[in-house]
Design a protein around this motif. Structure first.
Motif, PDB file in Angstrom:
ATOM      1  N   ILE A   1      -4.177  33.783   4.268  1.00  0.00           N
ATOM      2  CA  ILE A   1      -4.974  33.882   3.898  1.00  0.00           C
ATOM      3  C   ILE A   1      -6.010  34.295   4.576  1.00  0.00           C
ATOM      4  CG2 ILE A   1      -5.854  32.501   2.247  1.00  0.00           C
ATOM      5  CD1 ILE A   1      -3.187  30.997   0.951  1.00  0.00           C
ATOM      6  N   LYS A   2      -7.363  35.238   3.565  1.00  0.00           N
ATOM      7  CA  LYS A   2      -8.455  35.267   4.858  1.00  0.00           C
ATOM      8  C   LYS A   2      -9.685  34.916   4.413  1.00  0.00           C
ATOM      9  CE  LYS A   2      -8.465  37.486   8.668  1.00  0.00           C
ATOM     10  NZ  LYS A   2      -7.899  36.732   9.388  1.00  0.00           N
ATOM     11  N   GLN A   3      -9.700  34.554   2.872  1.00  0.00           N
ATOM     12  CA  GLN A   3     -10.486  33.870   2.278  1.00  0.00           C
ATOM     13  C   GLN A   3     -10.183  33.634   0.712  1.00  0.00           C
ATOM     14  OE1 GLN A   3     -13.875  36.997   1.313  1.00  0.00           O
ATOM     15  NE2 GLN A   3     -15.337  34.919   0.778  1.00  0.00           N
ATOM     16  N   ILE A   4     -10.827  32.705   0.287  1.00  0.00           N
ATOM     17  CA  ILE A   4     -10.092  32.138  -1.555  1.00  0.00           C
ATOM     18  C   ILE A   4     -11.780  32.080  -1.741  1.00  0.00           C
ATOM     19  CG2 ILE A   4      -9.300  30.114  -3.167  1.00  0.00           C
ATOM     20  CD1 ILE A   4      -7.959  29.607  -0.588  1.00  0.00           C
ATOM     21  N   LEU A   5     -11.665  32.917  -2.442  1.00  0.00           N
ATOM     22  CA  LEU A   5     -13.110  33.396  -3.383  1.00  0.00           C
ATOM     23  C   LEU A   5     -13.913  31.637  -4.694  1.00  0.00           C
ATOM     24  CD1 LEU A   5     -12.889  37.250  -3.337  1.00  0.00           C
ATOM     25  CD2 LEU A   5     -14.105  35.966  -1.784  1.00  0.00           C
ATOM     26  N   THR A   6     -14.510  31.216  -4.840  1.00  0.00           N
ATOM     27  CA  THR A   6     -15.179  30.765  -5.142  1.00  0.00           C
ATOM     28  C   THR A   6     -16.601  30.707  -5.675  1.00  0.00           C
ATOM     29  OG1 THR A   6     -15.866  28.816  -3.535  1.00  0.00           O
ATOM     30  CG2 THR A   6     -13.543  28.794  -4.573  1.00  0.00           C
ATOM     31  N   ASP A   7     -17.647  31.760  -4.355  1.00  0.00           N
ATOM     32  CA  ASP A   7     -18.367  31.592  -5.650  1.00  0.00           C
ATOM     33  C   ASP A   7     -19.237  32.687  -4.803  1.00  0.00           C
ATOM     34  OD1 ASP A   7     -18.692  30.458  -2.507  1.00  0.00           O
ATOM     35  OD2 ASP A   7     -20.725  30.306  -2.761  1.00  0.00           O
ATOM     36  N   TRP A   8     -20.260  33.031  -5.143  1.00  0.00           N
ATOM     37  CA  TRP A   8     -20.915  34.565  -4.848  1.00  0.00           C
ATOM     38  C   TRP A   8     -22.254  33.473  -5.020  1.00  0.00           C
ATOM     39  CZ3 TRP A   8     -24.342  38.231  -7.795  1.00  0.00           C
ATOM     40  CH2 TRP A   8     -23.945  39.774  -7.168  1.00  0.00           C
ATOM     41  N   GLN A   9     -22.910  34.609  -3.304  1.00  0.00           N
ATOM     42  CA  GLN A   9     -24.657  34.924  -3.299  1.00  0.00           C
ATOM     43  C   GLN A   9     -24.906  32.866  -3.978  1.00  0.00           C
ATOM     44  OE1 GLN A   9     -26.686  37.662  -5.137  1.00  0.00           O
ATOM     45  NE2 GLN A   9     -26.072  38.925  -3.208  1.00  0.00           N
TER      46      GLN A   9
ATOM     47  N   ARG B   1     -23.772  30.721  -5.970  1.00  0.00           N
ATOM     48  CA  ARG B   1     -22.817  31.084  -7.410  1.00  0.00           C
ATOM     49  C   ARG B   1     -21.565  31.012  -7.481  1.00  0.00           C
ATOM     50  NH1 ARG B   1     -26.035  35.440 -10.571  1.00  0.00           N
ATOM     51  NH2 ARG B   1     -26.266  36.023  -8.914  1.00  0.00           N
ATOM     52  N   PRO B   2     -21.354  30.198  -8.631  1.00  0.00           N
ATOM     53  CA  PRO B   2     -19.800  30.054  -8.780  1.00  0.00           C
ATOM     54  C   PRO B   2     -19.076  30.976  -9.575  1.00  0.00           C
ATOM     55  CG  PRO B   2     -20.733  28.075 -10.057  1.00  0.00           C
ATOM     56  CD  PRO B   2     -22.011  28.433  -8.613  1.00  0.00           C
ATOM     57  N   ILE B   3     -18.132  31.344  -9.215  1.00  0.00           N
ATOM     58  CA  ILE B   3     -17.761  32.188  -9.793  1.00  0.00           C
ATOM     59  C   ILE B   3     -15.681  31.981 -10.212  1.00  0.00           C
ATOM     60  CG2 ILE B   3     -19.290  34.363  -9.223  1.00  0.00           C
ATOM     61  CD1 ILE B   3     -16.146  34.640  -7.317  1.00  0.00           C
ATOM     62  N   SER B   4     -15.505  32.631 -11.134  1.00  0.00           N
ATOM     63  CA  SER B   4     -13.976  32.664 -11.591  1.00  0.00           C
ATOM     64  C   SER B   4     -13.598  33.526 -11.495  1.00  0.00           C
ATOM     65  CB  SER B   4     -13.782  31.479 -12.951  1.00  0.00           C
ATOM     66  OG  SER B   4     -14.470  32.263 -14.018  1.00  0.00           O
ATOM     67  N   PRO B   5     -12.649  34.424 -10.284  1.00  0.00           N
ATOM     68  CA  PRO B   5     -12.262  35.990 -10.128  1.00  0.00           C
ATOM     69  C   PRO B   5     -10.909  35.811 -10.840  1.00  0.00           C
ATOM     70  CG  PRO B   5     -12.629  34.996  -8.094  1.00  0.00           C
ATOM     71  CD  PRO B   5     -12.947  34.008  -8.426  1.00  0.00           C
ATOM     72  N   ASN B   6      -9.853  36.057 -11.485  1.00  0.00           N
ATOM     73  CA  ASN B   6      -8.854  36.260 -12.157  1.00  0.00           C
ATOM     74  C   ASN B   6      -7.948  35.794 -10.922  1.00  0.00           C
ATOM     75  OD1 ASN B   6      -9.295  36.911 -14.284  1.00  0.00           O
ATOM     76  ND2 ASN B   6      -9.297  39.036 -14.286  1.00  0.00           N
ATOM     77  N   PHE B   7      -7.856  36.501  -9.114  1.00  0.00           N
ATOM     78  CA  PHE B   7      -7.018  37.237  -8.112  1.00  0.00           C
ATOM     79  C   PHE B   7      -8.236  36.700  -7.191  1.00  0.00           C
ATOM     80  CE2 PHE B   7      -6.067  40.391 -11.082  1.00  0.00           C
ATOM     81  CZ  PHE B   7      -4.681  39.947 -11.185  1.00  0.00           C
ATOM     82  N   PRO B   8      -8.624  35.353  -6.974  1.00  0.00           N
ATOM     83  CA  PRO B   8      -9.003  35.093  -5.847  1.00  0.00           C
ATOM     84  C   PRO B   8      -8.781  33.938  -4.997  1.00  0.00           C
ATOM     85  CG  PRO B   8      -8.546  33.217  -7.184  1.00  0.00           C
ATOM     86  CD  PRO B   8      -7.876  34.123  -7.776  1.00  0.00           C
TER      87      PRO B   8
END
Length: 78
Positions: free
Chosen positions: A35-43, A45-52
């Motif tokens: 696992i390199k990264q778990i996406l939770t925010d962008w710039q 701001r919180p985000i809710s990606p389908n494949f985080p």
């Protein structure tokens, strides 16, 4: 799960961007990576990606590791 954990794809996942099977369906079930990264925010701001979960798979003979975005339900920690 957290960045740096070793994981295995535990569900049938079809990828079309695998470097050794370009533009062909490739089942990633059983592949192991980190696992390199778990996406939770962008710039900030919180985000809710389908494949985080961004997983990096080392490939033999490739210039750089292969990365794929997956859901946490498709992975198991090794």
């Amino acid at each position: 799960m957290k960045a740096g954990d070793r994981v295995r794809v535990s569900a049938p996942v079809v990828l079309y961007h695998h470097p050794q099977h370009r533009n062909e369906p490739h089942n990633a079930e059983g592949m192991e990576g980190i696992i390199k990264q778990i996406l939770t925010d962008w710039q900030g701001r919180p985000i809710s990606p389908n494949f985080p979960v961004v997983v990096e798979f080392p490939l033999e003979g490739a210039k750089r590791p292969f990365k794929a975005h997956l859901a946490s339900t498709e992975l198991e920690v090794i």
